[in-house]
Motif scaffolding. Structure first.
Motif, short mmCIF file in Angstrom:
data_model
loop_
_atom_site.label_atom_id
_atom_site.label_comp_id
_atom_site.label_asym_id
_atom_site.label_seq_id
_atom_site.Cartn_x
_atom_site.Cartn_y
_atom_site.Cartn_z
N LEU A 1 -37.98 -27.78 103.57
CA LEU A 1 -38.60 -26.54 104.04
C LEU A 1 -38.86 -25.57 102.90
O LEU A 1 -39.92 -24.93 102.82
N LEU A 2 -37.89 -25.44 102.01
CA LEU A 2 -38.04 -24.52 100.88
C LEU A 2 -39.19 -24.94 99.97
O LEU A 2 -39.97 -24.10 99.49
N LEU A 3 -39.32 -26.23 99.73
CA LEU A 3 -40.41 -26.73 98.88
C LEU A 3 -41.77 -26.39 99.48
O LEU A 3 -42.70 -26.00 98.76
N GLN A 4 -41.88 -26.55 100.79
CA GLN A 4 -43.16 -26.24 101.43
C GLN A 4 -43.46 -24.75 101.43
O GLN A 4 -44.61 -24.33 101.23
N LEU A 5 -42.44 -23.94 101.63
CA LEU A 5 -42.64 -22.49 101.60
C LEU A 5 -43.04 -22.02 100.20
O LEU A 5 -43.94 -21.19 100.04
N SER B 1 -37.40 -44.86 95.53
CA SER B 1 -36.11 -44.57 96.16
C SER B 1 -36.26 -43.66 97.38
O SER B 1 -35.27 -43.36 98.05
N LEU B 2 -37.48 -43.22 97.69
CA LEU B 2 -37.70 -42.36 98.84
C LEU B 2 -37.43 -43.11 100.13
O LEU B 2 -37.78 -44.28 100.27
N ASN B 3 -36.83 -42.43 101.10
CA ASN B 3 -36.63 -43.06 102.40
C ASN B 3 -37.86 -42.86 103.28
O ASN B 3 -38.89 -42.33 102.83
N ASP B 4 -37.78 -43.28 104.54
CA ASP B 4 -38.95 -43.24 105.42
C ASP B 4 -39.48 -41.83 105.63
O ASP B 4 -40.66 -41.64 105.92
N ASN B 5 -38.61 -40.83 105.52
CA ASN B 5 -39.04 -39.44 105.70
C ASN B 5 -39.55 -38.80 104.41
O ASN B 5 -39.96 -37.64 104.41
N GLY B 6 -39.49 -39.55 103.31
CA GLY B 6 -39.91 -38.99 102.03
C GLY B 6 -38.81 -38.26 101.31
O GLY B 6 -39.08 -37.49 100.37
N TYR B 7 -37.55 -38.47 101.70
CA TYR B 7 -36.40 -37.80 101.09
C TYR B 7 -35.71 -38.73 100.09
O TYR B 7 -35.78 -39.95 100.19
N ILE B 8 -35.02 -38.11 99.14
CA ILE B 8 -34.09 -38.83 98.24
C ILE B 8 -32.70 -38.66 98.85
O ILE B 8 -32.10 -37.59 98.76
N GLU B 9 -32.20 -39.69 99.51
CA GLU B 9 -30.91 -39.56 100.20
C GLU B 9 -29.73 -40.03 99.36
O GLU B 9 -28.58 -39.84 99.73
N VAL B 10 -30.00 -40.66 98.20
CA VAL B 10 -28.94 -41.13 97.31
C VAL B 10 -28.72 -40.08 96.22
O VAL B 10 -29.68 -39.46 95.73
N GLY C 1 -39.79 -35.77 98.16
CA GLY C 1 -38.73 -35.77 97.16
C GLY C 1 -37.58 -34.83 97.47
O GLY C 1 -36.68 -34.67 96.64
N ALA C 2 -37.60 -34.20 98.65
CA ALA C 2 -36.49 -33.31 99.02
C ALA C 2 -35.22 -34.14 99.27
O ALA C 2 -35.29 -35.31 99.63
N ARG C 3 -34.07 -33.50 99.06
CA ARG C 3 -32.81 -34.21 99.28
C ARG C 3 -32.22 -33.95 100.67
O ARG C 3 -31.30 -34.65 101.09
#
Length: 508
Positions: free
Chosen positions: A209-213, A154-163, A201-203
């Motif tokens: 940014l928070l996940l990487q920090l 379900s990840l989009n091209d940027n690696g995000y969960i947009e749904v 997996g970020a939304r």
């Protein structure tokens, strides 16, 4: 009553793990794949005049001391200490004094120039497959694995969960007959967000940014001095004042956070280093395009069951310390006369450069040794798979197994696995592919789900179509074969591989 704002000096207390310079350098180099290591070596050679890479400039003493310990190895005969712990990073301080009275300066010689071949390439598994392989470290049950797999797709091209998670829960129920809720999906998403690359997996951008920090803050081994507190301030900025960050409102930020403008700008610089698109590689995977990767290990097998492997040396040059500088330093240090100010400055400068070169070469040597021992352990523990390359022959394997076999810490093996690839008889695998987490039945006995599915396929293919096997009959047969599983587990695996129930398999 109006609030008074001002700047205050605050003292913080934190536990930080301090590594020796050699340990820290080795750890950093260990994480680099071969392509990045090549660039790192080139940069170091440019920055350090005491580090030589040109064989034609080497003295006879340099050439006499070359020791290539990285020739082709047999996985069957390579000594991995049989679980005995070894110090993969020497804790002693590297100093030129260790070599000042001898010509035994450290040398790294990857190969003869004539032995270097064209960089090997091969077909790789996709980025999505790489994410799938990372699930082995989390001991997921079948239901959790289904949820994480669905989130990956379900990840989009940027690696995000947009749904939204509620919508994903509805989709899984209506289209795939998988029953779940937002709480379970939130837990599965938290697992996915621990995968590499950080931020996957970020939304939204803020969560990315928070996940990487948070990932950087948890990696205490790499944090030196003020670095942790800088990350802590950056995390507070994004979590509490994200809108001000987006609008680049430095003046407002320094007021609400009680920081100086210079500190806020330093935080901004740190944040600009983060990746806003951790899943860009997913675009190519979604279009079924083949990626190419540069392998760090080259493994070859033959018809006699022999497995040989070697490190991919790439374009790594020979590395050695400039003998003339080392000799000049020795002469100045042993001089009986008082040195002039310029001579003292030269001694200080060249000593620092030689020790830095010495440290770098020692770290490269330890990196190579760690890679070889880790790969040898993986091959020994997955010996059958390397010979057959049949996924059904992959044995349950976790980081702890390899760490004990190679004699390293689990974190060391994790660094090797997370960023390296292996070329096995023409096909490239991420090292994570060779790790497989064991699943357990209700009694806690480990079972191999892939082998169970294989036998279910075989039993159904050979059954009497007029009287096909029921799930209970298949369960009974598997139990006699040594697989202690329940009927409902058989039904689940049968559904997963697309085999209809017994009523729909009857043919007269």
């Amino acid at each position: 009553m109006p609030q008074v704002q001002g700047q205050y000096q605050v003292q913080k207390e934190a536990q930080l793990l301090k590594l020796s310079p050699l340990q820290l350098m080795t750890t950093r180099l260990l994480e680099l794949p071969i392509v990045e290591l090549e660039q790192r070596v080139k940069d170091e050679a440019i920055d350090n005049i005491a580090l030589e890479t040109d064989r034609s400039n080497a003295s006879e003493d340099d050439l006499r001391n070359q020791d290539d310990g990285f020739d082709e190895e047999s996985a069957d005969g390579f000594d991995t200490n049989d679980g005995e712990k070894s110090d993969e990073t020497d804790e002693r301080e590297v100093s030129i004094d260790d070599y000042a009275d001898s010509d035994e300066l450290p040398v790294f010689q990857p190969s003869e120039a004539s032995d270097r071949q064209e960089r090997p390439l091969g077909e790789t598994v996709s980025f999505v497959d790489d994410l799938m392989c990372q699930m082995v470290d989390y001991g997921l049950n079948d239901h959790q694995r289904e949820l994480v797999e669905y989130l990956i797709y379900s990840l989009n091209d940027n690696g995000y969960i947009e749904v939204s998670l509620s919508r994903l829960a509805d989709e899984m129920l209506f289209h795939h007959n998988i029953q779940t809720d937002e709480i379970e999906l939130e837990e599965a998403l938290h697992i996915l967000q621990q995968f590499d690359p950080a931020g996957i997996g970020a939304r939204d951008t803020r969560e990315c940014l928070l996940l990487q920090l948070e990932r950087k803050m948890n990696d205490r081994e790499h944090l030196i001095g003020e670095k942790y507190f800088l990350l802590e301030d950056a995390h507070r900025l994004i979590s509490e004042h994200y809108d001000l960050f987006v609008n680049n409102n430095v003046e407002k930020l320094k007021t609400v956070m009680g920081l100086s403008a210079a500190r806020v700008r330093v935080i901004f610089e740190e944040l600009r280093k983060l990746n806003l698109h951790p899943g860009l590689a997913l675009t190519e995977s979604a279009k079924d395009r083949v990626e190419s990767a540069i392998p760090d290990f080259i493994v070859e097998t033959d018809e006699n069951g022999q497995i040989d492997f070697r490190l991919n040396r790439g374009d790594l040059p020979e590395l050695f310390i400039n003998h003339e500088y080392a000799q000049q330093l020795k002469e100045y240090q042993s001089a009986k006369r008082k040195l002039s100010r310029s001579e003292q400055d030269f001694v200080t400068y060249i000593r620092r450069k030689i020790e830095a070169a010495n440290l770098f070469i020692e770290a490269i040597l330890q990196r190579q040794n760690t890679l070889k021992k880790t790969m040898a352990a993986i091959i020994q523990l997955q010996h059958t798979f390397f010979l057959t390359q049949d996924p059904n022959d992959l044995q349950p394997l976790v980081l702890k197994d390899v760490a004990e076999k190679a004699g390293f810490d689990i974190s060391t093996v994790s660094r090797v696995r997370n960023s390296k690839y292996c070329l096995l008889d023409g096909r490239i695998y991420p090292l994570s592919y060779f790790f497989k987490h064991p699943r357990s039945n209700a009694q806690g006995t480990a079972i191999d789900a892939d082998r169970v599915r294989k036998f279910i396929r075989q039993l159904v293919a050979e059954e009497d179509k007029a009287q096909p096997l029921s799930d209970q009959q298949i369960c009974n047969i598997l139990n006699k074969m040594g697989f202690e599983i329940k009927r409902r587990t058989v039904a689940k695996y049968r559904d997963e591989i697309g085999i209809p129930p017994v009523q729909k398999r009857i043919s007269i």
